[in-house]
Design a protein around this motif. Structure first.
Motif, PDB file in Angstrom:
ATOM      1  N   LEU A   1     -11.287   5.172  -8.648  1.00 57.09           N
ATOM      2  CA  LEU A   1     -11.615   5.104  -7.274  1.00 57.09           C
ATOM      3  C   LEU A   1     -11.925   3.451  -6.721  1.00 57.09           C
ATOM      4  O   LEU A   1     -12.900   2.800  -7.252  1.00 57.09           O
ATOM      5  CB  LEU A   1     -13.044   6.004  -7.121  1.00 57.09           C
ATOM      6  N   TRP A   2     -11.162   3.472  -5.678  1.00 57.52           N
ATOM      7  CA  TRP A   2     -11.451   1.967  -5.295  1.00 57.52           C
ATOM      8  C   TRP A   2     -12.280   1.869  -3.774  1.00 57.52           C
ATOM      9  O   TRP A   2     -12.483   0.850  -3.465  1.00 57.52           O
ATOM     10  CB  TRP A   2      -9.590   1.237  -4.920  1.00 57.52           C
ATOM     11  N   ASP A   3     -11.987   2.922  -3.028  1.00 53.32           N
ATOM     12  CA  ASP A   3     -12.782   2.613  -1.568  1.00 53.32           C
ATOM     13  C   ASP A   3     -13.267   3.604  -1.157  1.00 53.32           C
ATOM     14  O   ASP A   3     -13.262   4.885  -1.721  1.00 53.32           O
ATOM     15  CB  ASP A   3     -11.771   2.090  -0.835  1.00 53.32           C
ATOM     16  N   ALA A   4     -14.057   3.840  -0.051  1.00 46.46           N
ATOM     17  CA  ALA A   4     -14.960   5.012   0.539  1.00 46.46           C
ATOM     18  C   ALA A   4     -13.944   6.024   1.055  1.00 46.46           C
ATOM     19  O   ALA A   4     -14.356   7.248   1.082  1.00 46.46           O
ATOM     20  CB  ALA A   4     -15.642   4.503   1.702  1.00 46.46           C
ATOM     21  N   SER A   5     -12.446   5.989   1.452  1.00 44.90           N
ATOM     22  CA  SER A   5     -11.554   6.690   1.821  1.00 44.90           C
ATOM     23  C   SER A   5     -11.454   7.798   0.442  1.00 44.90           C
ATOM     24  O   SER A   5     -11.451   8.834   0.567  1.00 44.90           O
ATOM     25  CB  SER A   5     -10.309   6.189   2.205  1.00 44.90           C
ATOM     26  N   THR A   6     -11.483   7.060  -0.662  1.00 45.12           N
ATOM     27  CA  THR A   6     -11.414   7.885  -2.099  1.00 45.12           C
ATOM     28  C   THR A   6     -12.426   8.891  -2.187  1.00 45.12           C
ATOM     29  O   THR A   6     -12.244  10.067  -2.289  1.00 45.12           O
ATOM     30  CB  THR A   6     -10.916   6.996  -3.009  1.00 45.12           C
ATOM     31  N   ILE A   7     -13.581   8.392  -1.900  1.00 44.46           N
ATOM     32  CA  ILE A   7     -14.757   9.177  -2.199  1.00 44.46           C
ATOM     33  C   ILE A   7     -14.846  10.423  -1.005  1.00 44.46           C
ATOM     34  O   ILE A   7     -15.148  11.567  -1.362  1.00 44.46           O
ATOM     35  CB  ILE A   7     -16.167   8.061  -1.906  1.00 44.46           C
ATOM     36  N   ALA A   8     -14.721  10.096   0.252  1.00 52.10           N
ATOM     37  CA  ALA A   8     -14.327  11.014   1.017  1.00 52.10           C
ATOM     38  C   ALA A   8     -13.478  12.034   1.016  1.00 52.10           C
ATOM     39  O   ALA A   8     -13.661  13.424   0.966  1.00 52.10           O
ATOM     40  CB  ALA A   8     -14.459  10.299   2.441  1.00 52.10           C
ATOM     41  N   ALA A   9     -12.181  11.660   0.273  1.00 51.27           N
ATOM     42  CA  ALA A   9     -11.125  12.658   0.004  1.00 51.27           C
ATOM     43  C   ALA A   9     -11.842  13.665  -1.149  1.00 51.27           C
ATOM     44  O   ALA A   9     -11.492  14.835  -1.240  1.00 51.27           O
ATOM     45  CB  ALA A   9      -9.891  12.044  -0.361  1.00 51.27           C
ATOM     46  N   LEU A  10     -12.430  13.111  -2.235  1.00 52.41           N
ATOM     47  CA  LEU A  10     -13.090  13.735  -3.203  1.00 52.41           C
ATOM     48  C   LEU A  10     -14.032  14.694  -2.728  1.00 52.41           C
ATOM     49  O   LEU A  10     -13.965  15.856  -3.522  1.00 52.41           O
ATOM     50  CB  LEU A  10     -13.283  12.693  -4.156  1.00 52.41           C
TER      51      LEU A  10
ATOM     52  N   ALA B   1       0.920  -1.263   0.003  1.00 52.68           N
ATOM     53  CA  ALA B   1      -0.031  -0.083   0.083  1.00 52.68           C
ATOM     54  C   ALA B   1       0.941   1.263   0.033  1.00 52.68           C
ATOM     55  O   ALA B   1       0.623   2.156  -0.676  1.00 52.68           O
ATOM     56  CB  ALA B   1      -1.033  -0.075   1.055  1.00 52.68           C
ATOM     57  N   ARG B   2       1.909   1.273   0.867  1.00 54.62           N
ATOM     58  CA  ARG B   2       2.699   2.398   0.630  1.00 54.62           C
ATOM     59  C   ARG B   2       3.520   2.616  -0.348  1.00 54.62           C
ATOM     60  O   ARG B   2       3.680   3.924  -0.829  1.00 54.62           O
ATOM     61  CB  ARG B   2       3.955   2.114   1.861  1.00 54.62           C
ATOM     62  N   ARG B   3       4.110   1.469  -1.236  1.00 61.70           N
ATOM     63  CA  ARG B   3       4.606   1.674  -2.210  1.00 61.70           C
ATOM     64  C   ARG B   3       3.540   2.019  -3.571  1.00 61.70           C
ATOM     65  O   ARG B   3       3.887   3.078  -4.325  1.00 61.70           O
ATOM     66  CB  ARG B   3       5.056   0.189  -2.974  1.00 61.70           C
ATOM     67  N   VAL B   4       2.397   1.563  -3.451  1.00 62.51           N
ATOM     68  CA  VAL B   4       1.435   1.978  -4.582  1.00 62.51           C
ATOM     69  C   VAL B   4       0.975   3.456  -4.312  1.00 62.51           C
ATOM     70  O   VAL B   4       0.621   4.243  -5.331  1.00 62.51           O
ATOM     71  CB  VAL B   4       0.214   1.004  -4.616  1.00 62.51           C
ATOM     72  N   ALA B   5       0.961   3.828  -2.983  1.00 63.47           N
ATOM     73  CA  ALA B   5       0.363   5.069  -2.841  1.00 63.47           C
ATOM     74  C   ALA B   5       1.158   6.231  -3.445  1.00 63.47           C
ATOM     75  O   ALA B   5       0.622   7.092  -4.004  1.00 63.47           O
ATOM     76  CB  ALA B   5       0.567   5.482  -1.159  1.00 63.47           C
ATOM     77  N   HIS B   6       2.457   5.893  -3.724  1.00 66.00           N
ATOM     78  CA  HIS B   6       3.469   6.769  -4.412  1.00 66.00           C
ATOM     79  C   HIS B   6       3.299   7.145  -5.896  1.00 66.00           C
ATOM     80  O   HIS B   6       3.769   7.706  -6.532  1.00 66.00           O
ATOM     81  CB  HIS B   6       4.690   6.543  -3.723  1.00 66.00           C
ATOM     82  N   PHE B   7       2.581   5.869  -6.481  1.00 67.07           N
ATOM     83  CA  PHE B   7       2.269   6.015  -7.941  1.00 67.07           C
ATOM     84  C   PHE B   7       1.234   6.958  -8.432  1.00 67.07           C
ATOM     85  O   PHE B   7       1.304   7.276  -9.566  1.00 67.07           O
ATOM     86  CB  PHE B   7       1.924   4.682  -8.401  1.00 67.07           C
ATOM     87  N   VAL B   8       0.659   7.507  -7.337  1.00 71.78           N
ATOM     88  CA  VAL B   8      -0.403   8.725  -7.809  1.00 71.78           C
ATOM     89  C   VAL B   8       0.187  10.342  -8.353  1.00 71.78           C
ATOM     90  O   VAL B   8       0.957  10.572  -7.233  1.00 71.78           O
ATOM     91  CB  VAL B   8      -1.523   8.721  -6.920  1.00 71.78           C
ATOM     92  N   THR B   9       0.088  10.480  -9.301  1.00 66.91           N
ATOM     93  CA  THR B   9       0.567  11.674  -9.511  1.00 66.91           C
ATOM     94  C   THR B   9      -0.493  12.748 -10.149  1.00 66.91           C
ATOM     95  O   THR B   9      -1.772  12.398 -10.497  1.00 66.91           O
ATOM     96  CB  THR B   9       1.510  11.691 -10.913  1.00 66.91           C
TER      97      THR B   9
ATOM     98  N   SER C   1      -3.377   6.248  -0.874  1.00 67.39           N
ATOM     99  CA  SER C   1      -3.066   7.291  -1.881  1.00 67.39           C
ATOM    100  C   SER C   1      -3.801   8.457  -1.726  1.00 67.39           C
ATOM    101  O   SER C   1      -3.517   9.463  -2.114  1.00 67.39           O
ATOM    102  CB  SER C   1      -2.831   6.869  -3.152  1.00 67.39           C
ATOM    103  N   SER C   2      -5.149   8.295  -1.204  1.00 68.31           N
ATOM    104  CA  SER C   2      -6.120   9.429  -1.270  1.00 68.31           C
ATOM    105  C   SER C   2      -5.914  10.451  -0.257  1.00 68.31           C
ATOM    106  O   SER C   2      -6.131  11.572  -0.642  1.00 68.31           O
ATOM    107  CB  SER C   2      -7.767   8.672  -1.451  1.00 68.31           C
ATOM    108  N   ASN C   3      -5.301  10.157   0.661  1.00 69.21           N
ATOM    109  CA  ASN C   3      -5.009  11.067   2.014  1.00 69.21           C
ATOM    110  C   ASN C   3      -4.155  12.096   1.333  1.00 69.21           C
ATOM    111  O   ASN C   3      -4.134  13.260   1.608  1.00 69.21           O
ATOM    112  CB  ASN C   3      -4.371  10.273   2.891  1.00 69.21           C
ATOM    113  N   ASP C   4      -3.125  11.755   0.579  1.00 75.03           N
ATOM    114  CA  ASP C   4      -1.941  12.585  -0.058  1.00 75.03           C
ATOM    115  C   ASP C   4      -2.898  13.255  -1.103  1.00 75.03           C
ATOM    116  O   ASP C   4      -2.457  14.405  -1.495  1.00 75.03           O
ATOM    117  CB  ASP C   4      -0.957  11.986  -0.719  1.00 75.03           C
ATOM    118  N   LEU C   5      -3.878  12.924  -1.788  1.00 75.60           N
ATOM    119  CA  LEU C   5      -4.558  13.553  -3.063  1.00 75.60           C
ATOM    120  C   LEU C   5      -5.180  14.957  -2.462  1.00 75.60           C
ATOM    121  O   LEU C   5      -4.933  15.876  -3.178  1.00 75.60           O
ATOM    122  CB  LEU C   5      -5.609  12.679  -3.563  1.00 75.60           C
TER     123      LEU C   5
END
Length: 507
Positions: free
Chosen positions: A460-469, A400-408, A434-438
């Motif tokens: 968008l994969w989960d509720a965390s991303t929806i909340a961030a958006l 998760a930590r590695r994939v999180a840094h793939f978002v640009t 990754s959505s927290n950094d977004l």
């Protein structure tokens, strides 16, 4: 053209080597299976007695469990040549129950654990094995090799000095004989030679007989004398569930390892419910239950070269015959011989390639960290299930930590018809990590009146991303700016429609 052997006969495929009818028609292959089963049976005896002591039951309970587990799993199991018997992991789980409630409750828990395993097997729990990373598997194998070696150390402490030269001789045989001939399994030769030496030289060293009394009768049908009440279920339920999960995890991991060694595939769902069936049968014969034994499986598959269900079946049969009919002879086997065999298994099991400097330099640090975490978790707890759980958790966090840094996020500002618009192109997979950094990637105060968030290259994969958006769009509106989210794929649109605006304040 098909590959051919030295005798000009077509070479058999790994799958053909597992054929029981084919093996029965081949004296050479049948001899390998018979001798493999015999070696495993001899190695099982002291371990079954030791595990019985750990569980707090009579040695007969562990020995009979090893017999019924091996014979039953050889018929209903999914992985040919894999050995199932009474194990230390199961003994550790059930020991508190034996101490607090006695043998009858133990047997009831074993039967219930078997029922759980059958249900889990039929429901497809074995498919979860594909989520276990290779680095966890390597850590599992290395930890197991270490545990096998550590388990032999007590047999070398506080013993007569003659144990050491005997063990050294046994090691020389098991490591050296295969270089000269493979006609007879080296472990069997080591056991026979060391036993003859100690008997004819009248050497006083620890023997199998010193581990506990061997049974002199066959196992009989047993129904646990427990009240069929909710209170009984409350007592045995947690132990049965723990035993079911620990047994399945060890069995499925061992089956996967044997698949790799033999270059074959085995039906894991069948192995899962087969383990359950074996535990149910074992319970009704008064046994302590068990699961796959990777040490004995390595003796069977690697050291002896066995490949079929015949060796597993004979391991159980030979075990019963040895302790009931030939108990006086088996009791003479020096523990030094079995220690040598198990040290050999430990060395053969360890994945030495995984710790070579070249390999460590080449592998990603996260993969090495997962392997080390699995080894440490297993060795410190002496529980393979705990170690694998630790390894999987570490792998998940690092992934998760590695994939999180793939978002640009790339920002561009354009002006059309005098209207200035800031466009943010989001590229990558968006989930909780990754959505927290977004949220921090946008210039809310300095952006123009119109903002477009382009999601064509993301998901968008989960509720965390929806909340961030939601939090991002809400913050733009708080600054009095118009924001549009475009380019969502169909799955992301559906998730946003279902959850958008319903997850609280977000940030």
């Amino acid at each position: 053209m098909a590959a051919r052997t030295a005798g000009n006969a077509p070479a058999l495929t790994p799958e053909q080597l597992q054929s029981v009818p084919g093996t029965l028609r081949s004296p050479r292959r049948l001899k390998t299976e018979v001798l493999g089963g015999l070696v495993v049976a001899l190695a099982l005896i002291p371990e079954a007695i030791a595990f019985s002591i750990i569980a707090g039951v009579d040695p007969r309970i562990g020995l009979f469990a090893s017999f019924t587990m091996a014979v039953t799993i050889s018929i209903v199991g999914g992985r040919p040549a894999m050995i199932s018997a009474a194990t230390g992991a199961v003994a550790l789980v059930i020991a508190p129950l034996v101490k607090s409630h006695g043998l009858d409750y133990l047997v009831a828990a074993v039967i219930l654990a078997g029922v759980f395993q059958v249900i889990l097997g039929l429901s497809g729990v074995a498919k979860l094995m594909r989520f276990i990373p290779r680095s966890v598997m390597v850590g599992f194998v290395n930890a197991l090799a270490i545990l096998i070696f550590i388990s032999q150390v007590p047999e070398l402490l506080g013993v007569p000095w003659l144990v050491y030269p005997l063990t050294a001789l046994g090691l020389a045989i098991v490591f050296g004989l295969p270089k000269l001939t493979r006609a007879v399994p080296a472990p069997l030769v080591a056991i026979a030679v060391l036993t003859l030496i100690t008997v004819f030289a009248a050497v006083a060293v620890p023997t199998v007989g010193g581990k506990g009394d061997l049974p002199d009768s066959l196992p009989t049908f047993f129904i646990p004398n427990v009240p069929l009440t909710l209170e009984t279920l409350q007592v045995i339920f947690p132990y049965a569930l723990a035993m079911a999960f620990v047994g399945l995890l060890e069995s499925l991991m061992t089956a996967k390892l044997v698949d790799d060694i033999t270059d074959t595939r085995s039906p894991k769902s069948r192995e899962a419910w087969g383990q359950g069936a074996a535990n149910i049968v074992t319970g009704f014969f008064g046994g302590m239950g068990g699961c796959a034994m990777i040490g004995q499986t390595m003796i069977n598959v690697k050291a002896s070269g066995a490949r079929t269900r015949i060796s597993t079946f004979l391991a159980g049969v030979f075990l019963l015959l040895l302790v009931v009919v030939l108990g006086d002879v088996v009791a003479l086997i020096p523990m030094a011989a079995l220690v040598a065999v198990m040290i050999f298994v430990s060395v053969a099991t360890f994945d030495w390639h995984s710790i070579r400097p070249r390999t460590l330099k080449m592998m990603p640090k996260s993969e090495t960290a997962v392997m080390v975490a699995t080894v440490i978790g297993t060795v410190t707890t002496h529980n393979l299930a705990v170690g694998v759980g630790v390894g999987v958790m570490v792998a998940m966090v690092l992934f998760a930590r590695r994939v999180a840094h793939f978002v640009t996020v790339k920002r561009t500002v354009t002006t059309v018809d005098g209207r200035e618009t800031a466009t943010y192109a989001v590229d990558g997979e968006l989930f909780f990590a990754s959505s927290n950094d977004l949220y921090t990637q946008f210039d809310y105060a300095l952006d123009p009146e119109h903002v477009v968030i382009d999601m064509h290259a993301s998901h968008l994969w989960d509720a965390s991303t929806i909340a961030a958006l939601d939090a991002i769009t809400e913050k733009y509106r708080h600054h009095g700016k118009d924001v549009k989210v475009v380019g969502l794929n169909d799955a992301s649109v559906l998730m946003r429609e279902r959850l958008g605006g319903k997850l609280g304040a977000g940030h």
